[in-house]
Enzyme design. Structure first.
Site, short mmCIF file in Angstrom:
data_model
loop_
_atom_site.label_atom_id
_atom_site.label_comp_id
_atom_site.label_asym_id
_atom_site.label_seq_id
_atom_site.Cartn_x
_atom_site.Cartn_y
_atom_site.Cartn_z
N ARG A 171 45.86 38.43 28.46
CA ARG A 171 45.35 37.08 28.26
C ARG A 171 43.86 37.10 27.88
NH1 ARG A 171 44.50 34.97 32.46
NH2 ARG A 171 45.01 36.68 33.87
N LYS A 178 51.73 31.76 30.84
CA LYS A 178 50.71 31.40 31.82
C LYS A 178 50.10 30.03 31.52
CE LYS A 178 50.91 34.93 34.58
NZ LYS A 178 51.53 34.75 35.91
N HIS A 191 51.98 31.30 42.65
CA HIS A 191 52.07 32.56 41.91
C HIS A 191 52.64 33.59 42.88
CE1 HIS A 191 49.91 35.93 39.46
NE2 HIS A 191 51.14 35.74 39.05
N SER A 227 48.10 42.02 41.05
CA SER A 227 48.67 43.15 40.32
C SER A 227 48.46 44.45 41.08
CB SER A 227 48.00 43.25 38.94
OG SER A 227 48.54 44.31 38.20
N LYS A 255 54.39 43.27 44.44
CA LYS A 255 55.07 41.97 44.50
C LYS A 255 56.45 42.01 43.84
CE LYS A 255 53.01 38.77 42.05
NZ LYS A 255 53.76 38.26 40.90
N THR A 256 56.50 42.51 42.61
CA THR A 256 57.77 42.56 41.88
C THR A 256 58.71 43.59 42.49
OG1 THR A 256 56.74 41.82 39.83
CG2 THR A 256 58.85 42.95 39.63
N ASP A 261 57.77 35.76 39.71
CA ASP A 261 56.37 35.48 39.41
C ASP A 261 55.87 34.07 39.71
OD1 ASP A 261 53.91 36.53 38.45
OD2 ASP A 261 54.18 35.49 36.56
N ARG A 317 54.54 45.84 28.82
CA ARG A 317 55.41 44.91 29.55
C ARG A 317 56.76 44.76 28.88
NH1 ARG A 317 53.45 41.57 33.62
NH2 ARG A 317 51.22 41.72 33.98
#
Length: 525
Positions: free
Chosen positions: A53, A195, A214, A232, A236-237, A251, A315
């Protein structure tokens, strides 16, 4: 005629490719040489100069009535209506006279809270990206689709006069809340669309008394929902993708009166160093209809996931159906447990702590993790990272608005909240060791099966956190970090240094009375 096509303001449009199927999009991507095909049939694209981003190029139009709600500053930068109109005109000129792709989608799996979004682009793979990432309406729903919000992605044009306009660069990502329009120029990165809509949901929902988050979410066989927050690199994932629990999403989620719901219809996972043994579900999700970004592949299309020469932010986006054990409704009841994940490279935080509601609001606002030496140029020792609500770049409102909503929902639904350290133990990075996935999984499992509630707890000094004295699957000495350091004086000095970092960071929320109140639950020297 597409519903509302005449309202897009585009001229002399050639072909309009409206809500193409995956197979049709694939044919367009291939015929237009937008990328290449991997050895297993997944399409691969490069996003050009921008592999992430462009946060400094994101703006909101400053106007009534939204301007009184937005927390203006480095994250939420203002732009005038006149400049917005100029950039929108430029974007529309870029998209006029072309073949365009129009993709319609929902953001939000809750019927009460979802928004209808229309994406307009001249690039097939970008239509593919939003088809993956957002919720795909049925054919019946598409017949009467009316967009609440429109995104013009004119990635092929730039603003050459950005200096005269007082902007950061020739790239622009601008949101006009009153007109329900966003315009993108100069960056090809697909994540700007994802986003961008997340940012808008973070504006709309809290004003309706709903919490936007988030986080990732999953649900057990008994209907017990769990939320996982973390920046990051905190897991989390990975930790929410669990073969024994159904994935709601990885997410972005909302929490309304009916429970928790995914904003998206897909996942956007990092692939750097992706390993089929440690992350089998994500690895298996990379197949036809998925979309790989900025990975390196050989002449036969074989991807080398360890190659970060283009970017460390490689990604893949894929429809959530690619995860076998997902929740088809993309929603579940109110959470039983909330887990904040921090990868503490200072080796100070305990592997697991139980938080009070007030502490939950504090650590939610702090959004702490730590970068380690070697991950970025110039970093030679651990560096603390604080991101409000674990998603500061996407929060248009004052962070305390989200924290207050969280506290209210914890109270109303009697939710347990825990802080889990997936980082270091026995010393800071370079001296100590990373928490084993086995130990972290044991902490997570004890939370999810409620066995942790039967533990005897003790107080963790300075932070005043409740930590278990014993926990199945975790070596007892790990549970209180001071026991893992050889040099206790060095531990105390490092702990106090981290406490002072928390205190210094939190002062930025004390510009409002809620922030002053929430600060009382934080660590104290």
């Amino acid at each position: 005629m597409i519903n509302g096509l005449d309202k897009l303001g585009l001229k002399e449009i050639k072909n309009v490719y409206h809500n193409l199927s995956y197979d049709e999009l694939f044919k367009h991507e291939v015929s237009q040489n937008e990328g290449k095909i991997s050895s297993n049939g997944t399409f691969i694209v490069d996003t050009g100069v921008f592999t992430g981003r462009s946060q400094k190029d994101k703006y909101f139009v400053k106007q009534d009535e939204s301007q009184k709600y937005i927390a203006w500053g480095k994250v939420n930068q203002p732009i005038t209506t006149e400049l917005f109109d100029k950039l929108l005109t430029k974007a529309k000129a870029q998209l006029s006279g072309k073949n365009i792709y129009v993709q319609d989608a929902y953001c939000g799996a809750s019927a009460k809270s979802k928004k209808s979004v229309r994406f307009v682009t001249e690039v097939a793979w970008q239509a593919h990206f939003v088809k993956n990432m957002f919720i795909r309406p049925t054919k019946e729903e598409l017949k009467d689709f009316r967009p609440d919000f429109v995104v013009y992605n004119a990635c092929k044009c730039v603003n050459e006069n950005f200096k005269d306009d007082g902007l950061n660069s020739d790239v622009f990502v601008v949101f006009n809340i009153e007109q329900n329009v966003a315009v993108i120029g100069g960056t090809w990165y697909g994540g700007e669309m994802k986003k961008g809509i997340f940012s808008m949901m973070n504006y709309w929902l809290p004003l309706e008394g709903k919490l936007s988050m988030h986080c990732s979410a999953n649900v057990g066989k008994d209907g017990d929902t769990a939320l996982f927050f973390g920046l990051s690199g905190t897991g989390k994932t990975t930790l929410s993708t669990d073969a024994t629990r159904a994935l709601i999403g990885d997410d972005e989620h909302g929490w309304d009166d009916d429970g928790v719901f995914n904003f998206e219809g897909g996942c956007y996972a990092k692939t750097i160093n992706l390993d089929p043994n440690s992350e089998p579900e994500i690895y298996a999700a990379i197949k036809r209809n998925a979309l790989l970004e900025n990975v390196v592949a050989d002449e036969n299309g074989v991807v080398d996931y360890s190659d970060g020469s283009k970017t460390e932010n490689t990604r893949v986006s894929y429809p959530i159906e690619h995860i076998a054990n997902h929740k088809p409704s993309l929603s579940a009841g109110h959470p039983k447990n909330i887990i904040f994940l921090s990868a503490d490279a200072f080796g100070v935080l305990p592997p697991v702590s139980k938080l009070t509601k007030e502490q939950a609001m504090y650590y939610f606002l702090s959004g702490y993790t730590a970068k380690v030496a070697g991950t970025e140029r110039g970093i030679t020792e651990p560096q603390a990272t604080f991101s409000a609500c674990f998603g500061e770049p996407f929060m248009p409102l004052h962070p305390t608005v989200y924290a207050k909503l969280l506290g209210e929902k914890i109270d109303k639904h009697n939710v347990n909240v825990y802080l889990v350290n997936t980082g270091w133990s026995g010393g800071s990075y370079g001296v100590g060791k990373r928490m084993s996935i086995k130990a972290t999984r044991a902490c997570i499992n004890a939370i999810l099966d409620s066995s942790i509630t039967k533990c005897e707890f003790e107080n963790f000094e300075k932070f005043n956190l409740a930590i278990p004295k014993e926990l199945d699957g975790v070596e007892t000495k790990l549970l209180n970090p001071i026991n893992t350091w050889e040099n206790k004086d060095e531990y105390i000095a490092t702990r106090d240094k981290l406490v002072s970092m928390f205190e210094a960071n939190f002062k930025r929320y004390e510009d409002v009375k809620e922030g002053v109140e929430f600060a009382k639950a934080g660590p104290k020297l």
